[in-house]
Design an enzyme around this catalytic site. Structure first.
Site: not given
Ligand code: B12
Ligand code: SF4
Ligand code: SF4
Length: 341
Positions: A128, A182, A185, A235, A242
């Site tokens: 993380d 996905c 969906c 949240c 999903c």
């Molecule tokens: C900052 C952070 C947050 C922030 C921002 C979330 C976000 N989406 O970035 C906040 C506080 C909102 C958050 C929330 C949550 N988080 Co968080 N968070 C992190 C953290 C520390 C960094 C994430 C990051 O770098 N974000 C930057 C953005 C730009 O990255 P991204 O959204 O993932 O986008 C990338 C990809 O989508 C990709 N991409 C874009 N287009 C495409 C297209 C394709 C085809 C592909 C393959 C990829 C791709 O490019 C982007 C850049 O890399 C990670 C741990 C880590 N070091 O990675 C944990 C992490 C992502 N979090 C985690 C969790 C559990 C959560 C929550 C579920 C917690 C909760 N229940 O409240 C929520 C989920 C919300 C959500 N929808 O993401 C887990 C996720 C595990 C998993 N199965 O995914 C992680 C990995 C921590 C861990 N060690 O387990 N989180």
């Molecule tokens: S709910 Fe799950 S399967 Fe559907 S678009 Fe979101 S991540 Fe993909």
């Molecule tokens: S549904 Fe997912 S993206 Fe929306 S507020 Fe909750 S954790 Fe964040």
């Protein structure tokens, strides 16, 4: 005897399973193919208060900047599905219903690191908080794929798993990436109460309830408060929506199973918590990380959204006892309840 790269891989996967991980896969230590998206995301300011994400972004996208000579990223998954829990008048994210995963996983990674060191590797390991885009490297290793919610989906575990990794100098054959499943969906995007998922795989963290209740330090923007409903820590709406969670099994690690004690309390009970009680109830929980003031801020928002006139006296007392942050949110909650009446 020198082990072949394939033997190394088989050994590591076996040890990872023995240590307790649910999956273990490998990718090449190279720049993330989605690094542009990360830089873009930072530049747009959507990371909000999370300024630590802006520190050394080049390290986050390239593991070789973290471990010189790194050859492989080992991505690991740990199921945290906490199972059923009693009804309550609030919602807490599933990952935080018992013990803090950072503490548990850190010990597991330490064991794996020792085994890798014996095989001749030099590693850094993270869960993380490390400078690595955990989901991008998990995607590259074929552990799962980044869903439209941005959450990593595992074909067997669904969404309920943590990610962690070791960046190692050992040269291990990479796995194949997983196809995106996905399809058409969009359930997660539709389920988000605050429209934080602005397009597939892109989120405005400043609107995400997980950010607002955990990472955000100050006052919660008033326009977003009513949308938070009864969510007081994190949240799960985009995860719960999903369809890949259909077959998700309960976590093997019982320290993630829902701790029943938390559900003895109501929102009103939480409002009366002092430092001592807060530290006692959430002693090993990740919830303790946000500290009492932010916790009470979140409770006030939930009561403002769900409470009734019976809560007003307690909200008034809370406003008097605590600092500006809690006071302002308690006063907002009183106004919301009065408006509803
Ligand atoms: C900052 C952070 C947050 C922030 C921002 C979330 C976000 N989406 O970035 C906040 C506080 C909102 C958050 C929330 C949550 N988080 Co968080 N968070 C992190 C953290 C520390 C960094 C994430 C990051 O770098 N974000 C930057 C953005 C730009 O990255 P991204 O959204 O993932 O986008 C990338 C990809 O989508 C990709 N991409 C874009 N287009 C495409 C297209 C394709 C085809 C592909 C393959 C990829 C791709 O490019 C982007 C850049 O890399 C990670 C741990 C880590 N070091 O990675 C944990 C992490 C992502 N979090 C985690 C969790 C559990 C959560 C929550 C579920 C917690 C909760 N229940 O409240 C929520 C989920 C919300 C959500 N929808 O993401 C887990 C996720 C595990 C998993 N199965 O995914 C992680 C990995 C921590 C861990 N060690 O387990 N989180
Ligand atoms: S709910 Fe799950 S399967 Fe559907 S678009 Fe979101 S991540 Fe993909
Ligand atoms: S549904 Fe997912 S993206 Fe929306 S507020 Fe909750 S954790 Fe964040």
């Amino acid at each position: 005897m020198q082990l072949s790269p394939q033997q190394l891989k088989t050994n590591i996967q076996f040890i990872a399973q023995q240590v307790g991980f649910d999956d273990c896969r490998f990718s090449i230590a190279a720049t993330s193919p989605h690094s542009d998206r990360f830089y873009e995301w930072l530049a747009e300011g959507t990371a909000g208060d999370m300024k630590w994400l802006e520190r050394d972004p080049h390290r986050r996208v390239d593991p070789r900047e973290v471990v010189p000579g790194a050859k492989t990223v080992i991505s690991l998954a740990l199921n945290y599905n906490p199972g059923e829990h009693p009804q309550s008048d609030y919602r807490i994210a599933k990952y935080s219903l018992n013990q803090d995963y950072h503490d548990i996983i850190d010990g597991m990674l330490k064991d794996l690191n020792e085994a890798l060191a014996e095989m001749g590797g030099q590693q850094r390991y993270y869960v993380d908080t490390g400078p690595i885009l955990e989901r991008d490297f998990a995607t590259a290793s074929g552990l799962g794929w980044n869903g439209k919610s941005t959450v990593q989906i595992h074909p067997k575990l669904g969404t309920w798993f943590f990610l962690c990794e070791l960046i190692t100098t050992l040269d291990i054959p990479p796995d194949q990436a997983h196809p995106d499943r996905c399809g058409k969906c969009t359930s997660c995007i539709q389920a988000c109460p605050t429209n934080a998922i602005t397009s597939p795989r892109k989120m405005d963290a400043r609107r995400c309830i997980s950010y607002l209740t955990i990472e955000h330090h100050g006052s919660i923007p008033e326009a977003l408060r009513p949308l938070m409903g009864d969510r007081i820590y994190g949240c799960d709406d985009c995860l719960t929506a999903c369809p890949w969670n259909k077959f998700a099994a309960l976590a093997r690690e019982t320290k993630f199973h829902a701790k029943q004690e938390i559900f003895q309390y109501s929102l009103r009970d939480f409002l009366t918590f002092d430092e001592k009680k807060f530290r006692h109830v959430f002693a090993k929980s990740p919830i303790k990380r946000i500290k009492l003031e932010k916790f009470l801020r979140n409770i006030c928002v939930a009561i403002g959204n769900t409470g009734d006139v019976g809560d007003i006296e307690l909200l008034q007392a809370t406003a008097k006892q605590h600092g500006m942050l809690v006071q302002e949110h308690a006063e907002w909650a009183i106004k919301e309840i009065q408006t509803r009446q």
